[in-house]
Scaffold this motif. Structure first.
Motif, PDB file in Angstrom:
ATOM      1  N   VAL A  52      19.987  15.566  42.698  1.00  0.00           N
ATOM      2  CA  VAL A  52      19.110  14.998  41.682  1.00  0.00           C
ATOM      3  C   VAL A  52      18.000  14.227  42.384  1.00  0.00           C
ATOM      4  O   VAL A  52      18.270  13.408  43.267  1.00  0.00           O
ATOM      5  CB  VAL A  52      19.916  14.049  40.758  1.00  0.00           C
ATOM      6  CG1 VAL A  52      19.028  13.450  39.689  1.00  0.00           C
ATOM      7  CG2 VAL A  52      21.087  14.785  40.133  1.00  0.00           C
ATOM      8  N   TRP A 106      15.122  11.467  43.278  1.00  0.00           N
ATOM      9  CA  TRP A 106      15.147  10.003  43.222  1.00  0.00           C
ATOM     10  C   TRP A 106      14.604   9.497  41.889  1.00  0.00           C
ATOM     11  O   TRP A 106      15.159   8.576  41.292  1.00  0.00           O
ATOM     12  CB  TRP A 106      14.312   9.470  44.383  1.00  0.00           C
ATOM     13  CG  TRP A 106      14.211   7.989  44.430  1.00  0.00           C
ATOM     14  CD1 TRP A 106      15.130   7.131  44.929  1.00  0.00           C
ATOM     15  CD2 TRP A 106      13.138   7.186  43.941  1.00  0.00           C
ATOM     16  NE1 TRP A 106      14.679   5.837  44.789  1.00  0.00           N
ATOM     17  CE2 TRP A 106      13.467   5.845  44.196  1.00  0.00           C
ATOM     18  CE3 TRP A 106      11.931   7.467  43.324  1.00  0.00           C
ATOM     19  CZ2 TRP A 106      12.630   4.796  43.844  1.00  0.00           C
ATOM     20  CZ3 TRP A 106      11.101   6.420  42.981  1.00  0.00           C
ATOM     21  CH2 TRP A 106      11.453   5.105  43.235  1.00  0.00           C
ATOM     22  N   TYR A 114      21.321  14.528  47.962  1.00  0.00           N
ATOM     23  CA  TYR A 114      21.415  14.432  46.520  1.00  0.00           C
ATOM     24  C   TYR A 114      20.753  15.645  45.892  1.00  0.00           C
ATOM     25  O   TYR A 114      19.671  16.057  46.298  1.00  0.00           O
ATOM     26  CB  TYR A 114      20.720  13.159  46.015  1.00  0.00           C
ATOM     27  CG  TYR A 114      21.456  11.907  46.396  1.00  0.00           C
ATOM     28  CD1 TYR A 114      22.584  11.525  45.695  1.00  0.00           C
ATOM     29  CD2 TYR A 114      21.032  11.116  47.451  1.00  0.00           C
ATOM     30  CE1 TYR A 114      23.273  10.374  46.029  1.00  0.00           C
ATOM     31  CE2 TYR A 114      21.712   9.965  47.789  1.00  0.00           C
ATOM     32  CZ  TYR A 114      22.831   9.604  47.071  1.00  0.00           C
ATOM     33  OH  TYR A 114      23.505   8.461  47.401  1.00  0.00           O
ATOM     34  N   ARG A 122      14.622  10.842  38.925  1.00  0.00           N
ATOM     35  CA  ARG A 122      15.558  11.048  37.820  1.00  0.00           C
ATOM     36  C   ARG A 122      16.773  10.130  37.914  1.00  0.00           C
ATOM     37  O   ARG A 122      17.479   9.929  36.943  1.00  0.00           O
ATOM     38  CB  ARG A 122      16.005  12.501  37.755  1.00  0.00           C
ATOM     39  CG  ARG A 122      14.882  13.391  37.301  1.00  0.00           C
ATOM     40  CD  ARG A 122      15.373  14.793  37.094  1.00  0.00           C
ATOM     41  NE  ARG A 122      14.261  15.681  36.850  1.00  0.00           N
ATOM     42  CZ  ARG A 122      14.068  16.290  35.695  1.00  0.00           C
ATOM     43  NH1 ARG A 122      14.912  16.124  34.727  1.00  0.00           N
ATOM     44  NH2 ARG A 122      13.030  17.068  35.549  1.00  0.00           N
ATOM     45  N   ARG A 123      17.052   9.596  39.073  1.00  0.00           N
ATOM     46  CA  ARG A 123      18.152   8.647  39.211  1.00  0.00           C
ATOM     47  C   ARG A 123      17.723   7.244  38.840  1.00  0.00           C
ATOM     48  O   ARG A 123      18.493   6.453  38.302  1.00  0.00           O
ATOM     49  CB  ARG A 123      18.681   8.655  40.651  1.00  0.00           C
ATOM     50  CG  ARG A 123      19.505   9.867  40.959  1.00  0.00           C
ATOM     51  CD  ARG A 123      20.060   9.792  42.353  1.00  0.00           C
ATOM     52  NE  ARG A 123      19.027  10.186  43.311  1.00  0.00           N
ATOM     53  CZ  ARG A 123      18.854   9.639  44.491  1.00  0.00           C
ATOM     54  NH1 ARG A 123      19.637   8.678  44.890  1.00  0.00           N
ATOM     55  NH2 ARG A 123      17.908  10.072  45.292  1.00  0.00           N
TER      56      ARG A 123
END
Length: 64
Positions: A26, A28, A24, A30-31
């Motif tokens: 992005v 973790w 990923y 920010r998710r």
């Protein structure tokens, strides 16, 4: 042919190396943060909702 078989992992966790890993871009945090913020806002919006008290609040214990 033997060298290919010897390079394979053997054991109960041999399938782990066969599973492709997703990378990923992005992080973790920010998710997960937007989802947590949305749930917190929804729960806060529902708090002052339709709250009813069906019986009056008694300061003393009722006698039977």
């Amino acid at each position: 042919m033997l060298s290919r078989m010897a390079a394979r992992p053997v054991g109960p966790h041999a399938w782990v190396s066969a599973v492709p890993r997703r990378r990923y871009s992005v992080p973790w945090f920010r998710r997960v943060f937007p989802l947590n913020a949305l749930l917190l806002v929804a729960a806060t919006a529902l708090l002052p909702g339709p709250v009813t008290v069906s019986t009056p609040v008694l300061l003393t214990r009722p006698r039977c």
